[in-house]
Design an enzyme around this catalytic site. Sequence first.
Site, PDB file in Angstrom:
ATOM      1  N   LYS A 168       0.829  -1.211   0.000  1.00  0.00           N
ATOM      2  CA  LYS A 168       0.000   0.000   0.000  1.00  0.00           C
ATOM      3  C   LYS A 168       0.860   1.257   0.000  1.00  0.00           C
ATOM      4  O   LYS A 168       0.639   2.182  -0.800  1.00  0.00           O
ATOM      5  CB  LYS A 168      -0.917  -0.026   1.222  1.00  0.00           C
ATOM      6  CG  LYS A 168      -1.571   1.302   1.554  1.00  0.00           C
ATOM      7  CD  LYS A 168      -2.432   1.197   2.789  1.00  0.00           C
ATOM      8  CE  LYS A 168      -1.614   0.931   4.037  1.00  0.00           C
ATOM      9  NZ  LYS A 168      -0.777   2.072   4.431  1.00  0.00           N
ATOM     10  N   THR A 169       1.832   1.310   0.905  1.00  0.00           N
ATOM     11  CA  THR A 169       2.674   2.501   1.013  1.00  0.00           C
ATOM     12  C   THR A 169       3.472   2.717  -0.265  1.00  0.00           C
ATOM     13  O   THR A 169       3.635   3.855  -0.728  1.00  0.00           O
ATOM     14  CB  THR A 169       3.619   2.374   2.223  1.00  0.00           C
ATOM     15  OG1 THR A 169       2.845   2.217   3.408  1.00  0.00           O
ATOM     16  CG2 THR A 169       4.500   3.606   2.354  1.00  0.00           C
ATOM     17  N   ASP A 212      -4.269   8.036   3.126  1.00  0.00           N
ATOM     18  CA  ASP A 212      -3.798   6.727   3.578  1.00  0.00           C
ATOM     19  C   ASP A 212      -4.693   6.232   4.716  1.00  0.00           C
ATOM     20  O   ASP A 212      -5.248   7.034   5.476  1.00  0.00           O
ATOM     21  CB  ASP A 212      -2.351   6.864   4.057  1.00  0.00           C
ATOM     22  CG  ASP A 212      -1.699   5.522   4.356  1.00  0.00           C
ATOM     23  OD1 ASP A 212      -2.191   4.495   3.851  1.00  0.00           O
ATOM     24  OD2 ASP A 212      -0.697   5.507   5.099  1.00  0.00           O
ATOM     25  N   GLU A 213      -4.828   4.911   4.855  1.00  0.00           N
ATOM     26  CA  GLU A 213      -5.592   4.280   5.946  1.00  0.00           C
ATOM     27  C   GLU A 213      -7.000   4.867   6.054  1.00  0.00           C
ATOM     28  O   GLU A 213      -7.489   5.214   7.137  1.00  0.00           O
ATOM     29  CB  GLU A 213      -4.852   4.439   7.285  1.00  0.00           C
ATOM     30  CG  GLU A 213      -3.444   3.869   7.311  1.00  0.00           C
ATOM     31  CD  GLU A 213      -3.410   2.350   7.370  1.00  0.00           C
ATOM     32  OE1 GLU A 213      -4.472   1.721   7.228  1.00  0.00           O
ATOM     33  OE2 GLU A 213      -2.311   1.798   7.548  1.00  0.00           O
ATOM     34  N   GLN A 258      -9.477  -4.381   7.713  1.00  0.00           N
ATOM     35  CA  GLN A 258      -8.639  -4.006   8.845  1.00  0.00           C
ATOM     36  C   GLN A 258      -9.186  -2.769   9.559  1.00  0.00           C
ATOM     37  O   GLN A 258      -8.446  -2.035  10.206  1.00  0.00           O
ATOM     38  CB  GLN A 258      -7.197  -3.764   8.389  1.00  0.00           C
ATOM     39  CG  GLN A 258      -6.535  -5.012   7.824  1.00  0.00           C
ATOM     40  CD  GLN A 258      -5.065  -4.796   7.518  1.00  0.00           C
ATOM     41  OE1 GLN A 258      -4.240  -4.639   8.424  1.00  0.00           O
ATOM     42  NE2 GLN A 258      -4.727  -4.788   6.245  1.00  0.00           N
ATOM     43  N   ARG A 283      -0.531 -10.892  10.482  1.00  0.00           N
ATOM     44  CA  ARG A 283       0.765 -10.359  10.950  1.00  0.00           C
ATOM     45  C   ARG A 283       1.881 -11.392  10.769  1.00  0.00           C
ATOM     46  O   ARG A 283       3.065 -11.049  10.810  1.00  0.00           O
ATOM     47  CB  ARG A 283       0.705 -10.008  12.448  1.00  0.00           C
ATOM     48  CG  ARG A 283      -0.309  -8.953  12.888  1.00  0.00           C
ATOM     49  CD  ARG A 283      -0.253  -7.699  12.079  1.00  0.00           C
ATOM     50  NE  ARG A 283      -1.225  -7.762  10.990  1.00  0.00           N
ATOM     51  CZ  ARG A 283      -1.199  -6.976   9.916  1.00  0.00           C
ATOM     52  NH1 ARG A 283      -0.233  -6.091   9.769  1.00  0.00           N
ATOM     53  NH2 ARG A 283      -2.113  -7.083   8.970  1.00  0.00           N
TER      54      ARG A 283
END
Length: 656
Positions: A33-34, A224-225, A255, A602
Site C-alpha cells: 500500500k505505502t 492513507d488508511e 482491517q 501479521r
Amino acid sequence: MIDYRRELNDEQYDVVMEPGGPLLVIAGAGSGKTRTLTYRVTRLIDEGQDPGRILLATFTNKAARSMVGRVQSLLMREVPRLWGGTFHHIAHRILRTNAERVGYDRRFSIIDAEDARQLMNTCLADRKIPSSTNDFPKGNVLTDILSLSVNTEESLESVISGRYPFFICRLGEIEGVLTHYRERKKALNLMDFDDLLFFCRHVLRDHADVLERYSGRFLHVLVDEYQDTNKIQAEIIDLLASGHRNLMVVGDDSQSIYSFRGANFENILRFPDKYPDCRLFKLETNYRSTPEILHLANLCIVQNRRQFHKELRSIRGGGIKPVVVPTRNVYQQAEFVAQRILELSGDGVPLSEIAVLYRAHYHSMELQMELTRRRIPFEIRSGIRFFEQAHVKDVVSYLRIMDNPKDELAWRRILGLYPRIGKATIEKIWKFLVVEVSPLQAIMEDAFLKQIPKGAVPGIEKCREIFHRMDDGSEPPDPREAVEHVLQHGYGDYIRGKYSDWSSREDDLVQLAVYASKFTDLDAMLSELALMSNTGEQEGSEIEDVPSDRVILTSIHQAKGLEWSAVFVLWCCEGMIPLARALNEPDGEEEERRLFYVAVTRAKDRLHLCCPLYDPNRGMGYLPLSPSRFIRELSSVTQCNRENPFDQWLIEEVYQ
C-alpha cells in the site's frame, strides 16, 4: 527516468498510472500500500505536477515523513511544497490563516492531552464539583467523553448512556462542565486536537471563499488508511477534493478495527455510493505471508457480510501450515508458548521476530509470569507489565496490609486514593499507626477518627469498610475473596470515575482474582509476586547472548501494520476472541472478526492459534471453553471443498 512498469506489479501499476477522478484502492494486508501511494505521488510530480497542488493525508507524522522522504529519494530532489501530514497537521495549517472565521485569533495555542486534562479539572473546580468525588468523572474521563462525542457526532447523552451508564444521572452537570470548558478554551485562545478538525471542517463548510481557495488549490488529494477515518475527517477530505475531484483513498475495510476511537467503517464501505463514478482497484498480491497463512485469512474474513471481497495471493512458495493448539488451561497455554519460543530461538529465529498477540491486555498475564520464570526476555507494547499497572498495585496494596499491617508503603499508597487525604494527612495518619501494635486494628477504632482532619473522615470510613469486608474471620484470609471484596466495595467505583478505560481495568482485576485462587493464603501469593518482580534478566536467561533481543507481547490493535516471522495468538476461545463485551456493540461481531483477520495476517512464516479448553471459574472448579467461532466457522466454509487437505487438517485440529 523511473521505470514504473518494472518497479511495480500490475495491480500497483494500474493505480499509480490512473489519470484521476475518484479512486478507491482496497489494499490487502502486505500488498504494498505505502509503495503504491509513494509511487503515485512520485509519478504526478515526475510528469510535471506542482507539488504544492498535491495533498497527502496520513494518520501519523512518521508515515508522512517516510512517504515524503521516499518520494524525494525516487525523484532525487527536494519537494518542499508538497502538503504531506496528519489530518491534524493539515487542519492546523488551514486554521492558522482562517482562525478568525471561527472566533479565534490566528495566534491560538494548541493544547495537548495533559493540558486539556488540567483545564478540564479547572472547569470542574469552577463549577464547584469536588475533584475527590468518585461519582462524577475526572478531568481525563470528561475529555475522553467529549472527544468521542465530537469525533462520532453522537450526543453526550448517547455516549454516556452507551459507555459510561453509571454517570447518566449526572448528565446535566456534565453538559455544564463541558460547555464551560469550551468557553474557557475560546476565551484563552486555545484549541485542543479535536478542535483542529472540528473548526477546520466548519471554516471549509460554512465559508465559500475559504472552500474555493483550498479546493481550487489541491489538484490531487490522496488519503492513507482511509478505513480509520472518522466522520469529520472524511468530510474535510471531501471538501478539499470538491474542486477537481481527483481523490484517491487507500485502505482495507477488512482491517477497520478502531470504532472505539471514533473511526467510522461506513466511510470506506460507502465511498462508491458517495462517488458513483469512482474506480475501484484491489491490491491482492501479498508479499508478507506464506500461502498457507493467507488461505486461513481468506477463509475467516469471507464470513463478514459487509465488505469488499478480495482474496490475498502470496508470491512466496509453500510453507508451514498454521497450527491450532488446544491446551488444558491457560497455564498450559503459557507453558506451550514459552517452550515453543525456546525451540524457535534454538532454530535461529530472533526473539524480535516472534510476537504474541491477544485481544485484551490481561490475556497475557499468565504468559508474562511464565516468560519471567524462564528468564525469556520480552517487551510489552500493550501497556506495562501486568503486576506493575497502577490499578493492580493498588489492589495488591490492600492485600499487603492484610498480610502485614505495618507495611508503610502499602498504607501510603492506598490512603492516597481517598478524597481529602493528601501528603500531610497521610503523614499524620502514619505517625499514629506506626506506634500501634496492630495498625489495622487501630484504624478500625472510632477513636482513630478523632486524630485526623474532618474532611478526611469520609474517605477513611470507606477505607475501613473495605478492610472490614476483607476480614471475614477466616484464617488465613482467602486471597481470591480479598481481591473481590476490594473491587466490589469501593475500588470499582474509584476506577470508573478515574479512568476512561475502566472496563479493561476491571477485567484486569477480575483476572487478578482468578490468579489469586491458586493460593491458599496471602503470604504465598504476595511472596510469588515479589520474587517475580525481582527476577532480573541480569541473573541469566535461557536465551544466551541476546540481551537486546526480546519477544514482543502486544494487543492485536497495536500490532496492526506490523509483521513477525512467528506469531502466537492467545485465547482463541469464545468470550475472548471475540471478546464477549464487544459482541454487544452494533456490528461488533464483524469488527471482532476483522481483528482476528489482522492478527493472523501479521505472521510471515509460522502461525499458532492457542485455545485453552478450560478456565478457572471463580474458584468453583473449571469452566469448559469452546474454540472461537472464528475457528469453528471455518468448517462451514470448507464443507464444499473437502478434497483440500489443508482445510481437512484444520478442522481435525480444532475438534481433536
